[in-house]
Motif scaffolding. Structure first.
Motif, PDB file in Angstrom:
ATOM      1  N   PHE A  98       6.344  -1.383  -1.242  1.00 46.58           N
ATOM      2  CA  PHE A  98       5.360  -1.697  -0.144  1.00 46.58           C
ATOM      3  C   PHE A  98       5.434  -0.685   1.028  1.00 46.58           C
ATOM      4  O   PHE A  98       4.350  -0.179   1.174  1.00 46.58           O
ATOM      5  CB  PHE A  98       5.564  -2.996   0.359  1.00 46.58           C
ATOM      6  N   TYR A  99       6.651  -0.193   1.337  1.00 52.35           N
ATOM      7  CA  TYR A  99       6.731   0.838   2.476  1.00 52.35           C
ATOM      8  C   TYR A  99       6.017   2.316   2.045  1.00 52.35           C
ATOM      9  O   TYR A  99       5.387   2.964   2.683  1.00 52.35           O
ATOM     10  CB  TYR A  99       7.937   0.905   3.111  1.00 52.35           C
ATOM     11  N   ALA A 101       4.063   2.560  -0.506  1.00 54.21           N
ATOM     12  CA  ALA A 101       2.474   2.537  -0.568  1.00 54.21           C
ATOM     13  C   ALA A 101       1.799   2.608   0.898  1.00 54.21           C
ATOM     14  O   ALA A 101       0.804   3.222   1.052  1.00 54.21           O
ATOM     15  CB  ALA A 101       2.060   1.187  -1.232  1.00 54.21           C
ATOM     16  N   SER A 102       2.315   1.933   1.708  1.00 52.29           N
ATOM     17  CA  SER A 102       1.870   1.928   3.091  1.00 52.29           C
ATOM     18  C   SER A 102       1.841   3.530   3.689  1.00 52.29           C
ATOM     19  O   SER A 102       0.748   3.920   4.209  1.00 52.29           O
ATOM     20  CB  SER A 102       2.742   1.189   3.990  1.00 52.29           C
ATOM     21  N   SER A 157       1.755  -3.136   4.443  1.00 53.52           N
ATOM     22  CA  SER A 157       0.588  -2.677   3.317  1.00 53.52           C
ATOM     23  C   SER A 157      -0.820  -3.530   3.535  1.00 53.52           C
ATOM     24  O   SER A 157      -1.734  -3.053   3.295  1.00 53.52           O
ATOM     25  CB  SER A 157       1.122  -3.174   2.025  1.00 53.52           C
ATOM     26  N   TYR A 158      -0.520  -4.648   4.192  1.00 54.71           N
ATOM     27  CA  TYR A 158      -1.484  -5.556   4.543  1.00 54.71           C
ATOM     28  C   TYR A 158      -2.401  -5.003   5.682  1.00 54.71           C
ATOM     29  O   TYR A 158      -3.708  -4.699   5.518  1.00 54.71           O
ATOM     30  CB  TYR A 158      -1.389  -6.814   5.028  1.00 54.71           C
TER      31      TYR A 158
END
Length: 312
Positions: A98-99, A101-102, A157-158
């Motif tokens: 997730f990190y 991707a962020s 990510s959100y």
């Protein structure tokens, strides 16, 4: 549906039958509700539009709380006690994904939407999102909070997605706007993307509607066998707010001007609604991280004052 089911509490009541059955009558009511607005005066439609703005904002807030509650549950499920090393490794691996991707999303937004120095607003949006990401990570790893990286990674990510969605909603009036290239022709990708977003919002509305326990101040109520599985009134309330949110998407949150062809959810109103939604989401999440520490500090202070006053 909200007005006729909000007092329902038992499975054997009439409200449960109305909520779960009578589909033919509901279909007739649906057709009537679609036809009636064509015969309503314009002033009534305008009034509903003003109310829908408020309802759409309430829907976004409810959705944020539901998403954060889901992230908290996910973090507790995948990052349990240290003795469950396998689950802990899975949570650490997922948080890393997730990190990554962020971070990739931040870099990509800089490259696509903030390549020029004149794109100051986009640079501000993306930079502030990156700062929020770092702040959430640091607070999550603080020794007094110690919540791990999974929940903060999902939340990062959100908010990156919300920032990207806000920039995508900018009108085609500047060179920094991603809508400029698609302004002159029918962009079918915008329609496909909007349909996908509609499906995701419907799913989110379902999950929020049946998750009424996340919005209760008291959660110690004992569930009986004949009690309804979830609050029907709250379920329909969320759907009515979701309908108002859809109405705002179709008109780009603007009641004064007609929406242009192939321009779905595009405009400065849509952009700022999404950006403010992102900031509120980050604020609520950060408060959930630090609130246990703040409450514990207050309790310790109160106990210290009591012991101090009781001492001779």
């Amino acid at each position: 549906m909200f007005l006729t089911t909000f007092k329902t509490s038992k499975l054997h009541g009439a409200g449960n039958t109305w909520h779960s059955k009578w589909w033919s009558l509901k279909f007739v009511l649906l057709v009537v509700s679609v036809a009636v607005p064509f015969f309503c005066p314009l002033s009534f439609i305008q009034l509903y539009g003003e109310i829908a703005r408020i309802g759409a904002g309430i829907f976004l807030l409810l959705q944020l709380i539901s998403v954060i509650e889901f992230i908290t549950w996910w973090n507790n499920y995948w990052m349990p006690e240290e003795k469950l090393k396998q689950c802990g490794f899975l949570g650490l691996f997922t948080s890393t994904i997730f990190y990554i991707a962020s971070m990739c999303g931040i870099v990509l937004m800089y490259f696509l939407y903030a390549a020029r120095r004149l794109c100051t607003l986009n640079i501000f949006f993306i930079t502030w999102t990156a700062i929020l990401l770092i702040v959430m990570m640091v607070i999550s790893l603080h020794s007094k909070v110690n919540r791990g990286l999974l929940s903060s990674g999902i939340m990062a990510s959100y908010i990156v997605f919300l920032c990207w969605s806000a920039i995508r909603s900018e009108p085609a009036i500047e060179k920094c706007s991603p809508q400029k290239a698609a302004a002159g022709n029918g962009n079918w990708t915008s329609v496909v993307g909007f349909l996908i977003a509609m499906c995701s919002i419907v799913m989110a509305t379902f999950s929020t509607g049946i998750d009424s326990q996340s919005f209760q101040f008291r959660k110690d109520k004992v569930q009986k066998e004949d009690d309804i599985p979830y609050d029907y009134g709250f379920f329909h309330f969320v759907f009515s707010m979701g309908a108002m949110y859809f109405a705002m998407l179709f008109i780009s949150w603007n009641l004064d001007h007609s929406t242009k062809k192939w321009s779905i959810d595009v405009g400065w109103a849509s952009t700022w609604v999404k950006i403010i939604n992102e900031w509120i989401a980050a604020s609520i999440y950060l408060w959930k991280l630090i609130s246990p520490v703040v409450r514990q500090a207050k309790v310790m202070d109160q106990e210290g004052e009591i012991h101090y006053t009781e001492s001779p």
